[in-house]
Design an enzyme around this catalytic site. Structure first.
Site, PDB file in Angstrom:
ATOM      1  N   LYS A  32      24.340  22.582 -22.002  1.00 38.14           N
ATOM      2  CA  LYS A  32      23.123  22.056 -22.646  1.00 38.14           C
ATOM      3  C   LYS A  32      23.481  20.869 -23.537  1.00 38.14           C
ATOM      4  CE  LYS A  32      18.932  23.441 -25.082  1.00 38.14           C
ATOM      5  NZ  LYS A  32      18.082  22.657 -24.168  1.00 38.14           N
ATOM      6  N   HIS A  77      22.721  28.942 -26.074  1.00 38.30           N
ATOM      7  CA  HIS A  77      22.542  28.441 -24.706  1.00 38.30           C
ATOM      8  C   HIS A  77      23.903  28.170 -24.070  1.00 38.30           C
ATOM      9  CE1 HIS A  77      18.306  27.693 -25.792  1.00 38.30           C
ATOM     10  NE2 HIS A  77      18.080  27.697 -24.499  1.00 38.30           N
TER      11      HIS A  77
HETATM   12  P1  NAD Z   1      20.562  19.507 -15.299  1.00 35.17           P
HETATM   13  O1  NAD Z   1      21.444  18.494 -15.918  1.00 35.17           O
HETATM   14  O2  NAD Z   1      21.172  20.618 -14.502  1.00 35.17           O
HETATM   15  O3  NAD Z   1      19.454  18.815 -14.355  1.00 35.17           O
HETATM   16  C1  NAD Z   1      18.798  17.619 -14.655  1.00 35.17           C
HETATM   17  C2  NAD Z   1      18.764  16.809 -13.370  1.00 35.17           C
HETATM   18  O4  NAD Z   1      17.930  15.654 -13.550  1.00 35.17           O
HETATM   19  C3  NAD Z   1      20.145  16.301 -12.935  1.00 35.17           C
HETATM   20  O5  NAD Z   1      20.380  16.701 -11.606  1.00 35.17           O
HETATM   21  C4  NAD Z   1      20.010  14.783 -13.052  1.00 35.17           C
HETATM   22  O6  NAD Z   1      20.779  14.083 -12.088  1.00 35.17           O
HETATM   23  C5  NAD Z   1      18.529  14.619 -12.796  1.00 35.17           C
HETATM   24  N1  NAD Z   1      17.978  13.318 -13.202  1.00 35.17           N
HETATM   25  C6  NAD Z   1      18.339  12.510 -14.222  1.00 35.17           C
HETATM   26  N2  NAD Z   1      17.607  11.378 -14.213  1.00 35.17           N
HETATM   27  C7  NAD Z   1      16.763  11.464 -13.150  1.00 35.17           C
HETATM   28  C8  NAD Z   1      15.768  10.613 -12.599  1.00 35.17           C
HETATM   29  N3  NAD Z   1      15.487   9.418 -13.159  1.00 35.17           N
HETATM   30  N4  NAD Z   1      15.097  11.033 -11.500  1.00 35.17           N
HETATM   31  C9  NAD Z   1      15.377  12.212 -10.927  1.00 35.17           C
HETATM   32  N5  NAD Z   1      16.322  13.068 -11.395  1.00 35.17           N
HETATM   33  C10 NAD Z   1      16.991  12.700 -12.496  1.00 35.17           C
HETATM   34  O7  NAD Z   1      19.708  20.118 -16.507  1.00 35.17           O
HETATM   35  P2  NAD Z   1      18.792  21.439 -16.508  1.00 35.17           P
HETATM   36  O8  NAD Z   1      19.552  22.575 -17.106  1.00 35.17           O
HETATM   37  O9  NAD Z   1      18.154  21.601 -15.177  1.00 35.17           O
HETATM   38  O10 NAD Z   1      17.703  21.024 -17.613  1.00 35.17           O
HETATM   39  C11 NAD Z   1      16.876  19.893 -17.427  1.00 35.17           C
HETATM   40  C12 NAD Z   1      15.949  19.769 -18.639  1.00 35.17           C
HETATM   41  O11 NAD Z   1      15.047  20.880 -18.661  1.00 35.17           O
HETATM   42  C13 NAD Z   1      16.671  19.796 -19.999  1.00 35.17           C
HETATM   43  O12 NAD Z   1      16.006  18.927 -20.886  1.00 35.17           O
HETATM   44  C14 NAD Z   1      16.516  21.251 -20.441  1.00 35.17           C
HETATM   45  O13 NAD Z   1      16.584  21.414 -21.844  1.00 35.17           O
HETATM   46  C15 NAD Z   1      15.112  21.514 -19.934  1.00 35.17           C
HETATM   47  N6  NAD Z   1      14.760  22.931 -19.764  1.00 35.17           N
HETATM   48  C16 NAD Z   1      13.485  23.269 -20.096  1.00 35.17           C
HETATM   49  C17 NAD Z   1      13.050  24.549 -19.911  1.00 35.17           C
HETATM   50  C18 NAD Z   1      11.616  24.882 -20.233  1.00 35.17           C
HETATM   51  O14 NAD Z   1      11.169  26.036 -20.014  1.00 35.17           O
HETATM   52  N7  NAD Z   1      10.835  23.909 -20.734  1.00 35.17           N
HETATM   53  C19 NAD Z   1      13.913  25.537 -19.396  1.00 35.17           C
HETATM   54  C20 NAD Z   1      15.211  25.153 -19.049  1.00 35.17           C
HETATM   55  C21 NAD Z   1      15.635  23.837 -19.226  1.00 35.17           C
END
Ligand code: NAD
Length: 270
Positions: free
Chosen positions: A160, A156
């Site tokens: 991450k 990744h």
């Molecule tokens: P990222 O860090 O780019 O985005 C996460 C966002 O959440 C940030 O902007 C952060 O400020 C915000 N955040 C934190 N606390 C918050 C709150 N209380 N209220 C609102 N917003 C809040 O990360 P990302 O790459 O977008 O990934 C996010 C999550 O999704 C990770 O856990 C990642 O592993 C997961 N993910 C899952 C899949 C899937 O298919 N299930 C795919 C990609 C990523």
């Protein structure tokens, strides 16, 4: 009438793709775009941030206010934010689609508790291809059995924050289940130093982090004289975002319970 969606984590990498995926789905309408409390981007138009042009939905940190005007919350944030959101959604009666990975056992238990009151889809990976891959892995592991060593390798992007990926762990659960093992007892995470010979009952996990890799997973079945590999490579986050949008349609009006993408796709056996 369109299903009103709130996206939590709307300023994040996945959040911006979710805003786009909700916008392109004819059954869904973006009604709230939530950011971390106190985030400097609050007030910015969610569509403009996502490169979709103005949508008239401002990034906001008022979750209780949003819950009063949405039908489903899609949450891709952080484990601690997600568990708090599940509790708020359970109180408000708003179903959820959760993509956040890296939850520990106590946090998963809190999600399960919330799902006693509302329908929750929580999948480590929302791509259709990965969920088909899980079915293929179960078939392969059952057929090959204990004579083949199983290793899961994932890569990744450099940002991450959890490892191994939620998808790799889900693959491990499926593989362990098909082999009649418990993943907690047989997982080996990385190897270093004088490890001794490989224990044939283990499932190994190796993690690569760097660059802008969206998500690669390879499962190797290593036997004597042959090796089989099953690989999935995601090249765009939109594959996850579209799967989450599809899950939002599925979860709307669904009875309370904890579901995953295999339920949404109708792939669950038995
Ligand atoms: P990222 O860090 O780019 O985005 C996460 C966002 O959440 C940030 O902007 C952060 O400020 C915000 N955040 C934190 N606390 C918050 C709150 N209380 N209220 C609102 N917003 C809040 O990360 P990302 O790459 O977008 O990934 C996010 C999550 O999704 C990770 O856990 C990642 O592993 C997961 N993910 C899952 C899949 C899937 O298919 N299930 C795919 C990609 C990523």
């Amino acid at each position: 009438m369109a299903i009103r969606i709130g996206v939590c984590g709307a300023a994040g990498r996945m959040g911006r793709n979710l805003v786009e995926a909700v916008g392109e789905h004819s059954d869904l309408q973006l009604s709230a775009a939530l950011v971390r409390p106190g985030a400097s981007l609050a007030g910015t138009d969610a569509g403009e941030l996502a490169g979709q042009g103005r949508l008239g939905v401002a990034l906001d940190d008022d979750l209780p206010g949003a819950l009063a005007q949405i039908d489903v919350l899609i949450d891709f944030t952080l484990p601690e934010a997600t568990v708090a959101n599940v509790e708020a959604c359970a109180d408000a009666g708003v179903p959820m689609v959760i993509g956040t990975t890296g939850l520990d056992a106590a946090q998963k238990a809190r999600v399960r508790q919330g799902a006693e009151h509302i329908a929750v889809v929580h999948a480590a990976n929302y791509s259709v291809g990965i969920n088909l891959t899980l079915s293929l892995l179960a078939t392969a592991a059952s057929a090959l059995g204990d004579d083949y060593d199983v290793e899961v390798v994932e890569a990744h992007h450099r940002h991450k924050i959890d490892a191994p990926s939620g998808t790799a762990l889900r693959m491990g659960e499926v593989l362990a289940g098909a082999l009649g093992r418990n993943l907690n007892d047989c997982a080996v995470f990385g190897r270093e130093g004088r490890t001794g010979e490989r224990d044939s009952n283990t499932i190994g996990f190796e993690t690569i982090r760097g660059g802008d890799v969206v998500g690669d997973h390879t499962v190797m079945f290593l036997g004597l004289g042959e090796r089989m590999e099953i690989t999935h490579r995601a090249s765009s986050r939109m594959t996850f975002a579209r799967g989450a949008a599809r899950s939002a349609v599925w979860v709307h009006g669904r009875a309370p319970g904890l579901y995953d993408m295999e339920d949404v796709l109708g792939l669950r056996k038995g």
